[in-house]
Design a protein around this motif. Structure first.
Motif, short mmCIF file in Angstrom:
data_model
loop_
_atom_site.label_atom_id
_atom_site.label_comp_id
_atom_site.label_asym_id
_atom_site.label_seq_id
_atom_site.Cartn_x
_atom_site.Cartn_y
_atom_site.Cartn_z
N GLU A 173 0.84 -1.20 0.00
CA GLU A 173 0.00 0.00 0.00
C GLU A 173 0.87 1.25 0.00
N ASN A 174 0.23 2.39 -0.30
CA ASN A 174 0.95 3.66 -0.26
C ASN A 174 1.47 3.92 1.15
N VAL A 175 2.60 4.62 1.21
CA VAL A 175 3.24 4.91 2.49
C VAL A 175 3.10 6.40 2.77
N TYR A 176 2.66 6.73 3.97
CA TYR A 176 2.45 8.13 4.35
C TYR A 176 3.39 8.51 5.49
N VAL A 177 3.90 9.75 5.42
CA VAL A 177 4.76 10.28 6.48
C VAL A 177 4.26 11.66 6.88
N THR A 178 4.72 12.10 8.05
CA THR A 178 4.42 13.46 8.50
C THR A 178 5.55 14.37 8.06
N ALA A 179 5.24 15.28 7.13
CA ALA A 179 6.29 16.13 6.57
C ALA A 179 5.66 17.34 5.88
N ASP A 180 6.51 18.29 5.53
CA ASP A 180 6.08 19.39 4.68
C ASP A 180 6.16 18.90 3.23
N ARG A 181 5.05 18.95 2.51
CA ARG A 181 5.00 18.36 1.17
C ARG A 181 6.03 18.98 0.22
N LYS A 182 6.14 20.30 0.22
CA LYS A 182 7.08 20.96 -0.70
C LYS A 182 8.52 20.61 -0.36
N MET A 183 8.83 20.60 0.93
CA MET A 183 10.19 20.25 1.33
C MET A 183 10.53 18.82 0.97
N LEU A 184 9.59 17.90 1.25
CA LEU A 184 9.85 16.50 0.95
C LEU A 184 9.98 16.28 -0.56
N ALA A 185 9.18 16.99 -1.34
CA ALA A 185 9.29 16.89 -2.80
C ALA A 185 10.66 17.35 -3.26
N ARG A 186 11.16 18.43 -2.64
CA ARG A 186 12.48 18.94 -3.01
C ARG A 186 13.57 17.96 -2.58
N VAL A 187 13.42 17.34 -1.45
CA VAL A 187 14.38 16.33 -0.98
C VAL A 187 14.47 15.19 -1.98
N ILE A 188 13.31 14.65 -2.38
CA ILE A 188 13.28 13.53 -3.33
C ILE A 188 13.84 13.97 -4.68
N GLN A 189 13.52 15.19 -5.08
CA GLN A 189 14.02 15.73 -6.36
C GLN A 189 15.55 15.81 -6.34
N ASN A 190 16.11 16.37 -5.28
CA ASN A 190 17.56 16.52 -5.20
C ASN A 190 18.27 15.16 -5.14
N LEU A 191 17.70 14.23 -4.37
CA LEU A 191 18.32 12.91 -4.25
C LEU A 191 18.25 12.14 -5.57
N THR A 192 17.10 12.23 -6.24
CA THR A 192 16.95 11.52 -7.52
C THR A 192 17.86 12.12 -8.58
N SER A 193 17.86 13.45 -8.67
CA SER A 193 18.71 14.12 -9.65
C SER A 193 20.17 13.79 -9.42
N ASN A 194 20.59 13.79 -8.15
CA ASN A 194 21.98 13.47 -7.82
C ASN A 194 22.31 12.02 -8.19
N ALA A 195 21.38 11.10 -7.90
CA ALA A 195 21.61 9.69 -8.21
C ALA A 195 21.69 9.45 -9.71
N VAL A 196 20.80 10.09 -10.46
CA VAL A 196 20.81 9.93 -11.93
C VAL A 196 22.08 10.52 -12.52
N LYS A 197 22.48 11.67 -12.01
CA LYS A 197 23.64 12.38 -12.57
C LYS A 197 24.93 11.57 -12.42
N TYR A 198 25.10 10.92 -11.26
CA TYR A 198 26.36 10.26 -10.98
C TYR A 198 26.30 8.74 -11.06
N SER A 199 25.11 8.19 -11.30
CA SER A 199 24.98 6.73 -11.34
C SER A 199 25.63 6.14 -12.59
N SER A 200 26.20 4.96 -12.41
CA SER A 200 26.78 4.26 -13.56
C SER A 200 25.85 3.17 -14.07
N GLY A 201 24.55 3.28 -13.71
CA GLY A 201 23.59 2.34 -14.29
C GLY A 201 22.47 1.90 -13.37
N ARG A 202 22.65 1.97 -12.06
CA ARG A 202 21.63 1.47 -11.14
C ARG A 202 20.90 2.61 -10.44
#
Length: 296
Positions: free
Chosen positions: A184-213
């Protein structure tokens, strides 16, 4: 009896006079020590009078506090100068690139070449815009104005949205993202905009430097009321996991990929402002960033 009383009184007066003389002498010594003190050493506490000793101890504590404040101010001043220097460098590079490509496009007579140069200029302009946004958020963080509104947030949904948003770059790099979560979907207590930015930065960083995974995991931590969000990528780069969340942290080998070294620093500040924690781990080529937040 009168003679005895007179002698006793005279003795007391003499003792008080000697005591007063001694205290005045020690006070002059304290004054001389304070005048001669360069602010880098403590005042001597070798005094007969205990009250004077206590007073000098308090003076020394004050000196030590002043020295700590002075050292902190010097460190802050150094960090500000370094920050300004890095910000200037990171903004000058894309700005110079934008101007250069626009000038080439203006001089060109070939429509296809013009469009190519405009595309590159637009890409650099978007990067510059991200830098400006990063610096704005840093200013909010450093000034203590960072505040969020805790609410019930569907973190599964935010991860899916970010994978879709990054899909052009993910496809370009030939990466197949994997998202492992509960049924099922997972819910947390957080600020939506901040959490979206956190996931955005982590994903962008992972994609930028990942060698495939690129893999996302969500799971509830046993025996707690917290959710762990883990983003896993593969990289051959040497990463100092204890420094990666510092402001302006960048490995030299990563400079060619762009970035001001602010993304993960913003992640750390945002996560901690939502009463969460974030850490990085690396084993071999597997690099993991784990964010823990309160489950709703």
């Amino acid at each position: 009896m009168f003679v005895v009383s007179t002698i006793l009184l005279a003795g007391i007066v003499l003792f008080l006079c000697l005591k007063l003389f001694s205290v005045k002498k020690e006070m002059r010594r304290i004054t001389e020590d304070l005048k001669a003190n360069d602010g880098e050493s403590n005042v001597s506490v070798d005094f007969v009078d205990r009250d004077l000793q206590k007073m000098v101890l308090e003076i020394n504590h004050l000196y030590e506090r002043i020295l700590r404040i002075r050292a902190n101010n010097k460190e802050e001043e150094k960090m500000i100068r370094e920050s300004i220097s890095m910000i200037s460098h990171d903004m000058r590079t894309p700005l110079t690139s934008i101007i250069g490509y626009l000038q080439v496009a203006k001089k060109s007579q070939d429509k296809e070449e013009i469009l190519q140069n405009l595309d590159v200029a637009l890409e650099r302009a978007k990067y510059l815009n991200r830098l400006v946004n990063d610096f704005f958020e840093i200013s909010l963080i450093e000034s203590g104005q960072l505040s969020g509104k805790p609410e019930r947030v569907n973190v599964s949904e935010l991860i899916c949205e970010e994978i879709l948003a990054e899909s052009p770059e993910i496809d370009k790099r030939g990466i197949e993202p994997v998202f492992r979560q509960a049924d099922e979907n997972v819910y947390v207590t957080a600020d939506r905009k901040m959490l979206a930015r956190v996931i955005q930065n982590l994903t962008s960083n992972a994609v930028k430097y990942s060698s495939g995974r690129l893999e996302f995991r969500l799971k509830e931590l046993a025996g707690t009321s917290r959710i762990a969000m883990t983003i896993i990528s593969s990289t051959t780069q040497a990463i100092e996991t204890d420094k990666i969340f510092q402001r302006f942290y960048k490995e030299d080998s990563a400079r060619s990929k762009g970035g001001a070294g602010l993304g993960l620093y913003i992640v750390k500040c945002f996560v901690e402002s939502m009463n969460g924690t974030v850490r990085a781990e690396k084993e071999g080529e597997e690099f993991r960033i784990i964010v823990e937040l309160e489950k709703t």
